[in-house]
Design a protein around this motif. Sequence first.
Motif, PDB file in Angstrom:
ATOM      1  N   LYS A 277       0.821  -1.219   0.000  1.00 35.81           N
ATOM      2  CA  LYS A 277       0.000   0.000   0.000  1.00 35.81           C
ATOM      3  C   LYS A 277       0.853   1.266   0.000  1.00 35.81           C
TER       4      LYS A 277
ATOM      5  N   TYR B  67       6.355  -0.381   9.773  1.00 34.57           N
ATOM      6  CA  TYR B  67       5.687  -1.152   8.726  1.00 34.57           C
ATOM      7  C   TYR B  67       5.932  -2.649   8.908  1.00 34.57           C
TER       8      TYR B  67
ATOM      9  N   TYR C  25       3.623  -3.794  11.561  1.00 31.06           N
ATOM     10  CA  TYR C  25       2.260  -3.950  11.025  1.00 31.06           C
ATOM     11  C   TYR C  25       2.136  -5.270  10.268  1.00 31.06           C
TER      12      TYR C  25
ATOM     13  N   GLN D 291       0.292 -10.523   9.162  1.00 31.20           N
ATOM     14  CA  GLN D 291       0.602 -11.550   8.162  1.00 31.20           C
ATOM     15  C   GLN D 291       1.434 -12.680   8.776  1.00 31.20           C
TER      16      GLN D 291
ATOM     17  N   CYS E 140       0.933 -13.061  -0.777  1.00 24.61           N
ATOM     18  CA  CYS E 140      -0.494 -13.057  -1.107  1.00 24.61           C
ATOM     19  C   CYS E 140      -0.755 -13.958  -2.306  1.00 24.61           C
TER      20      CYS E 140
ATOM     21  N   ASN F 110      -5.720  -8.247  -5.330  1.00 22.93           N
ATOM     22  CA  ASN F 110      -6.904  -7.640  -4.742  1.00 22.93           C
ATOM     23  C   ASN F 110      -7.879  -7.256  -5.851  1.00 22.93           C
TER      24      ASN F 110
ATOM     25  N   GLU G 179     -12.018 -14.114   4.309  1.00 26.88           N
ATOM     26  CA  GLU G 179     -12.426 -14.237   5.722  1.00 26.88           C
ATOM     27  C   GLU G 179     -13.949 -14.150   5.838  1.00 26.88           C
TER      28      GLU G 179
ATOM     29  N   HIS H 218      -3.990 -14.046   8.072  1.00 23.96           N
ATOM     30  CA  HIS H 218      -4.353 -13.215   6.915  1.00 23.96           C
ATOM     31  C   HIS H 218      -4.868 -14.151   5.834  1.00 23.96           C
ATOM     32  N   ALA H 219      -6.144 -14.005   5.478  1.00 23.93           N
ATOM     33  CA  ALA H 219      -6.796 -14.998   4.635  1.00 23.93           C
ATOM     34  C   ALA H 219      -6.312 -15.012   3.183  1.00 23.93           C
TER      35      ALA H 219
ATOM     36  N   GLU I  56      -2.300 -13.884  -7.874  1.00 20.13           N
ATOM     37  CA  GLU I  56      -1.043 -13.122  -7.856  1.00 20.13           C
ATOM     38  C   GLU I  56       0.114 -14.133  -7.890  1.00 20.13           C
TER      39      GLU I  56
END
Length: 316
Positions: free
Chosen positions: A158, A222, A225, A230, A239, A243, A254, A272-273, A309
């Motif tokens: 992000k 970060y 986070y 994760q 991932c 997205n 989820e 983290h799904a 991905e």
Amino acid sequence: MKRGGRPVTTAARVHARFTRADVRGAVAGLRGSVSFQAPLREYTSFKIGGPADVVVEPADIEDVCLVVKQARARKIPLFVLGGTNLLIRDGGIRGIVVSLVRLRGIKEEPGSVLYAEGGVGMPTLIGYAIRHSLAGLEWAAGIPGTVAGCVVMNAGTKLGEMKDSIKAVRMVTMTGRIIEVEAAQVRFEYRRALLPRGIVVGVWLQLTQGVRSEIERVVKDYLRYRRDTQPLAMPSAGCVFKNPPNDSAGRLIEAVGLKGARVGDAEVSLKHANFMVNRGQARAADVIALIGEVRSTIRRRTGVRLDLELKIVGET
Ligand code: EPU
């Protein structure tokens, strides 16, 4: 699998018109390491994947040129490892697998530019940038892949993307020539860089001079986070899905109750799904079955089509 004067494999009939002697010829004279029948699970963050006919770790860029030329002369396919968004199937990869781990040079150039060779790990590069008070790579804190892998897939979070910093890319073409491609000549898309065919062996990154303690603070925050949200301590490939527009694949998965869903040792992460984790002995076939289950459930329940991905390669 037949060896010695016969096709190396019967599974990859389409392009495996090469012999064991061809493979040996293609890797002859390399100064780096050469491992035959090497288990690829060791080379991936998912710890999944069958064997490669041969894995080479070229000693430097000239070694990369040599293996490319020798493989081309014998029509042997090359596959370059690097990204961590990778799932290698259980039958492994026919031909030559190239790991750039020995291309580890980093240097600072005038104008806040960093040149990094393709095999440099992102965490190492971020550490170097912090020590030199160079800002611009903080977004990548916690990404485990190599610099080359991150260029090829225009890795991003992000906070930013690889393309934001790329000035130029050094590549070895499919004919074994070294070229330099300016960023302006490359089209970058979401998780994809449209580069000329070849192997990324280095990149120039345009960063900015910053304050060391401030850069370090952003990176640490970060990382925290990501560690909190994760499953960074378990084998995974990052991932799994892109997205969908204006939503998060993790949130959707989820919401339909699939956190913790399992096939064999492959599991939709409880943390983290949009991550799938390998609880120990997961096979690629388990992950692929789980991906199918997640996609069809999401499609049925929400109408959203999830795109991968994760890159899936190799033989079943
Ligand atoms: N969420 C859930 N459940 C989950 C996961 C997420 O409800 O299991 C919700 C969160 O609560 C939040 C929203 O979904 O409201 C977004 O979650 P998050 O901040 O974790 O970001 P993301 O969109 O799921 C993206 C990138 C990650 C990157 C993070 C953080 C993609 C596909 N994913 O995830 O990248 O690390 O932002 O910047 O772009 C990767 O590329 O391999 C990857 C993991």
